[in-house]
Design a protein around this motif. Structure first.
Motif, mmCIF file in Angstrom:
data_model
loop_
_atom_site.group_PDB
_atom_site.id
_atom_site.type_symbol
_atom_site.label_atom_id
_atom_site.label_comp_id
_atom_site.label_asym_id
_atom_site.label_seq_id
_atom_site.Cartn_x
_atom_site.Cartn_y
_atom_site.Cartn_z
ATOM 1 N N ARG A 15 0.833 -1.201 0.000
ATOM 2 C CA ARG A 15 0.000 0.000 0.000
ATOM 3 C C ARG A 15 0.870 1.255 0.000
ATOM 4 O O ARG A 15 0.599 2.221 -0.733
ATOM 5 C CB ARG A 15 -0.931 -0.010 1.218
ATOM 6 C CG ARG A 15 -2.003 1.072 1.167
ATOM 7 C CD ARG A 15 -2.949 1.002 2.356
ATOM 8 N NE ARG A 15 -3.669 -0.259 2.382
ATOM 9 C CZ ARG A 15 -3.487 -1.205 3.299
ATOM 10 N NH1 ARG A 15 -2.601 -1.030 4.270
ATOM 11 N NH2 ARG A 15 -4.175 -2.324 3.269
ATOM 12 N N ARG B 211 2.484 1.701 -3.524
ATOM 13 C CA ARG B 211 1.563 2.242 -4.515
ATOM 14 C C ARG B 211 1.332 3.736 -4.293
ATOM 15 O O ARG B 211 1.234 4.512 -5.244
ATOM 16 C CB ARG B 211 0.228 1.498 -4.460
ATOM 17 C CG ARG B 211 0.279 0.062 -4.970
ATOM 18 C CD ARG B 211 -1.003 -0.694 -4.627
ATOM 19 N NE ARG B 211 -2.184 -0.008 -5.131
ATOM 20 C CZ ARG B 211 -2.697 -0.196 -6.342
ATOM 21 N NH1 ARG B 211 -2.145 -1.060 -7.161
ATOM 22 N NH2 ARG B 211 -3.775 0.472 -6.713
ATOM 23 N N SER B 212 1.253 4.125 -3.022
ATOM 24 C CA SER B 212 0.952 5.527 -2.718
ATOM 25 C C SER B 212 2.095 6.466 -3.063
ATOM 26 O O SER B 212 1.898 7.679 -3.200
ATOM 27 C CB SER B 212 0.607 5.675 -1.233
ATOM 28 O OG SER B 212 1.780 5.663 -0.425
ATOM 29 N N LEU C 140 -2.213 6.615 -8.423
ATOM 30 C CA LEU C 140 -2.879 5.498 -7.774
ATOM 31 C C LEU C 140 -3.612 5.894 -6.488
ATOM 32 O O LEU C 140 -4.335 5.085 -5.918
ATOM 33 C CB LEU C 140 -1.870 4.383 -7.479
ATOM 34 C CG LEU C 140 -1.178 3.798 -8.714
ATOM 35 C CD1 LEU C 140 -0.202 2.698 -8.311
ATOM 36 C CD2 LEU C 140 -2.189 3.273 -9.726
ATOM 37 N N ILE C 141 -3.429 7.156 -6.068
ATOM 38 C CA ILE C 141 -4.140 7.604 -4.862
ATOM 39 C C ILE C 141 -4.820 8.956 -5.045
ATOM 40 O O ILE C 141 -5.776 9.260 -4.332
ATOM 41 C CB ILE C 141 -3.197 7.686 -3.636
ATOM 42 C CG1 ILE C 141 -2.039 8.653 -3.906
ATOM 43 C CG2 ILE C 141 -2.691 6.307 -3.235
ATOM 44 C CD1 ILE C 141 -1.238 8.999 -2.663
ATOM 45 N N ALA C 142 -4.354 9.783 -5.980
ATOM 46 C CA ALA C 142 -4.914 11.132 -6.157
ATOM 47 C C ALA C 142 -4.736 11.576 -7.606
ATOM 48 O O ALA C 142 -4.138 12.613 -7.890
ATOM 49 C CB ALA C 142 -4.249 12.115 -5.199
ATOM 50 N N SER C 143 -5.275 10.785 -8.516
ATOM 51 C CA SER C 143 -5.123 11.078 -9.938
ATOM 52 C C SER C 143 -5.740 12.437 -10.286
ATOM 53 O O SER C 143 -6.856 12.741 -9.864
ATOM 54 C CB SER C 143 -5.805 9.980 -10.761
ATOM 55 O OG SER C 143 -5.683 10.235 -12.143
ATOM 56 N N PRO D 188 -0.892 14.618 -1.053
ATOM 57 C CA PRO D 188 -2.107 13.897 -0.641
ATOM 58 C C PRO D 188 -1.866 13.204 0.692
ATOM 59 O O PRO D 188 -0.774 12.700 0.955
ATOM 60 C CB PRO D 188 -2.310 12.876 -1.766
ATOM 61 C CG PRO D 188 -1.564 13.427 -2.937
ATOM 62 C CD PRO D 188 -0.396 14.171 -2.375
ATOM 63 N N GLU E 20 -2.712 10.408 1.754
ATOM 64 C CA GLU E 20 -2.399 8.982 1.667
ATOM 65 C C GLU E 20 -0.961 8.705 1.253
ATOM 66 O O GLU E 20 -0.480 7.573 1.367
ATOM 67 C CB GLU E 20 -3.335 8.298 0.663
ATOM 68 C CG GLU E 20 -4.814 8.411 0.998
ATOM 69 C CD GLU E 20 -5.453 9.600 0.314
ATOM 70 O OE1 GLU E 20 -4.697 10.524 -0.087
ATOM 71 O OE2 GLU E 20 -6.688 9.603 0.170
ATOM 72 N N ALA E 21 -0.268 9.728 0.734
ATOM 73 C CA ALA E 21 1.085 9.515 0.196
ATOM 74 C C ALA E 21 2.068 9.165 1.305
ATOM 75 O O ALA E 21 2.124 9.833 2.339
ATOM 76 C CB ALA E 21 1.557 10.757 -0.546
#
Length: 295
Positions: free
Chosen positions: A10, A13-14, A72-75, A111, A113-114
């Motif tokens: 995870r 990906r972030s 993958l988290i904030a396109s 972001p 989530e990054a």
């Protein structure tokens, strides 16, 4: 509850960044890394020059803004950055010095989530399966590619080999991508070049983590505390890993063949048979992956 491996994936990906030309074209990949005082985007110098329409071997660090997002988290949530570390590509010259590396200082709010990637420095990676995410021509939303790691060559880069019959090969558009080692469960390098002169040869290269860390002192932080980096493996464990890796690759090829058959099969009964085969293969892949993670 998510496993440690799931959490690592995870985070991986972030951290993947998509780098743009001002005209909106995708030119390559970068990834979020921790520095001593802040986070940065690490990528290839030639990705930066492509983003700015500059010669690949320009010596001076560019000062133009570089645009990127985290697809993958904030396109679509574009940020910008500027070059703060520059090791340009050296064309037609054999050198053992680090090259084709750029560090970007981020402007704006990341972001939530990054998460920055933790690099793993490990030289015992022969035949380790890997994955990476990139943007080859015609795929602005990105695709995944897989293969196996080989060993280093003269300039310190490590050879990557695409061992699949089908699937996406590593080509322009993957440059700057972090290389995820499936055995070590972490990032062991950055994709830097693909074989262009021989189309039938499915190889590429990465700059290994130790070279990246040595080149840029700002990211010279403690490497990942992943359990695989904290213990030496016995010969029996090494043999078991090699056998499981070979099994994983064989199952991956079987899966791709079956999946392609499914797409071209019209008979409902035949499709059901193939789907059961695919489910069996996936279960076996999960079992092999679990065994690898336990070593």
């Amino acid at each position: 509850m998510a496993s440690t491996a799931d959490n690592y994936i995870r985070a991986f990906r972030s951290a993947i960044a998509r780098i743009f030309h001002p005209n909106g074209a995708v030119v390559g990949v970068g990834f979020l890394v921790s520095g001593r005082t802040q986070n940065y985007i690490l990528t290839c110098a030639h990705v930066v020059t492509s983003a700015l329409s500059l010669p690949e071997d320009i010596v001076e660090a560019p000062n133009n803004d570089i645009y990127f997002d985290f697809p993958l988290i904030a396109s679509g949530q574009q940020l910008k950055a500027q070059v703060v570390f520059w090791q340009p590509l050296v064309n037609n010259v054999s050198t053992s010095e680090p090259e084709d590396i750029a560090g970007l200082q981020i402007q704006g709010q990341l972001p939530k989530e990054a998460q920055p990637i933790k690099l793993i420095s490990n030289r015992n990676i022969w035949e380790h399966p890997f994955r990476l995410f990139g943007f080859p021509y015609g795929h602005k939303d990105g695709v995944w590619s897989t293969g196996v790691l080989r060993d280093g060559q003269g300039k310190g880069w490590v050879q990557l080999e695409d061992s699949k019959v089908t699937g996406y090969r590593i080509e322009p558009g993957f440059s700057g991508a972090p290389i995820w080692d499936e055995i070590l469960a972490g990032v062991v390098g950055m994709a830097v070049a693909a074989e262009k002169q021989r189309e039938e040869i499915k190889t590429a290269f990465m700059i290994p983590a130790d070279v990246l860390i040595k080149a840029w002192d700002e990211i010279n932080l403690p490497i990942s505390s992943n359990v695989h980096t904290q213990k030496s493996l016995s010969r029996v464990q090494q043999l078991k890993i090699k056998t499981l890796q070979q099994r994983f690759e064989a199952l991956s090829s079987d899966y791709e063949v079956a999946y392609n058959q499914l797409n071209y099969t019209l008979s409902a009964s035949d499709r059901n048979i193939i789907q059961r085969q695919i489910n069996t293969i996936l279960q076996e892949l999960d079992r092999v992956e679990s065994e690898l993670n336990e070593i």
